[in-house]
Enzyme design. Structure first.
Site: not given
Ligand code: PGA
Length: 254
Positions: A14-16, A101, A103, A171, A177, A216, A237-238
């Site tokens: 997930n590149w956000k 998600h 967010e 999640e 994050g 994470s 994500g990251g």
């Molecule tokens: P993260 O994000 O790996 O940076 O914690 C995961 C996500 O939000 O899908």
């Protein structure tokens, strides 16, 4: 409760809100690494921002890496300024879409009801929806984790005919994050609970639906997390923004 079936794992990135020229160059690095490796145990997907989705599809057309969107509107077309519908994502070459998600739930006030409508829209458009669920730290401390997850999953399970039409991603909000992750036991407990909920709704199909862990995930913890019962992949994500890190997570798949 563990699925008796061998389920092919899915590693999705997930590149956000990240899509620089340098980020896009990482895609070529990733496909090169995957081509050199030849056999990879998992399915691989990247979910870039919509504005570069077609470019990413183009760049990855000869690779096994699939592309997904990060969100879609619940309607298929209409006067909804700034939004993107599930059929549009599909036409652009996406195979899947992340829905609900944390967010989106947190910064765009997405309710379980709206998330459910988006899930239906995605399935109807022929996209694979990746439904994200997870508790906040406050909810975990109040021992509300399973109640919250149960509500989020039950509210948004679409009608499907095949197990390949749905993915759930657990999640924990506090793990996203933050560098923090639940213990392997905590992950196992929630995934078993989600498995039970899926089987209750879908019967045998529910035993084959993929349940990803996200929050994470990194090259160091991926192997342990991906070995937990009922963990059928990861939403990253990251660490998905760096080809070498994402590749290490992919090859940690079972
Ligand atoms: P993260 O994000 O790996 O940076 O914690 C995961 C996500 O939000 O899908």
């Amino acid at each position: 409760m563990k699925s008796p079936f061998k389920i092919k794992q899915l590693i999705a990135g997930n590149w956000k809100m990240n899509a620089s020229a340098a980020d896009l160059r990482q895609l070529s690095l990733l496909t090169q690494k995957l081509a050199d490796r030849k056999v990879v145990a998992a399915d691989v997907m990247i979910c870039p921002p919509a504005i570069v989705l077609m470019q990413a599809v183009q760049q990855l057309k000869d690779s096994p890496v699939q592309i997904g969107g990060q969100d879609c509107h619940e309607k298929s077309a209409g006067a909804y300024t700034g939004n993107i519908s599930a059929p549009m994502l599909k036409r652009a070459g996406a195979k899947a879409v992340i829905i609900g998600h944390s967010e989106r739930r947190q910064y765009h006030q997405e309710s379980n009801k709206l998330v459910a409508a988006k899930m239906t829209a995605a399935v109807e458009a022929g996209l694979l929806p990746i439904l994200c669920v997870g508790e906040t730290l406050k909810e975990r401390r109040a021992k509300q984790t399973l109640r919250v997850i149960g509500q989020q999953v039950r509210a948004a399970m679409p009608e499907i005919k095949r197990a390949q039409q749905l993915v759930i991603a657990y999640e924990p909000v506090w793990a996203i994050g933050s560098g923090l992750t639940p213990t392997l036991e905590q992950i196992a407990q929630v995934h078993a609970f989600i498995r039970k909920t899926l089987i209750k709704k879908y019967g045998d199909l529910g035993a084959r639906i993929r349940i990803l862990y996200g929050g994470s995930v990194n090259p160091k913890n991926a192997q342990d997390i991906l070995a937990v019962p009922n963990v059928n992949g990861a939403l990253v994500g990251g660490a998905s923004l760096k080809a070498s890190d994402f590749y290490k997570i992919i090859v940690s798949a079972q």
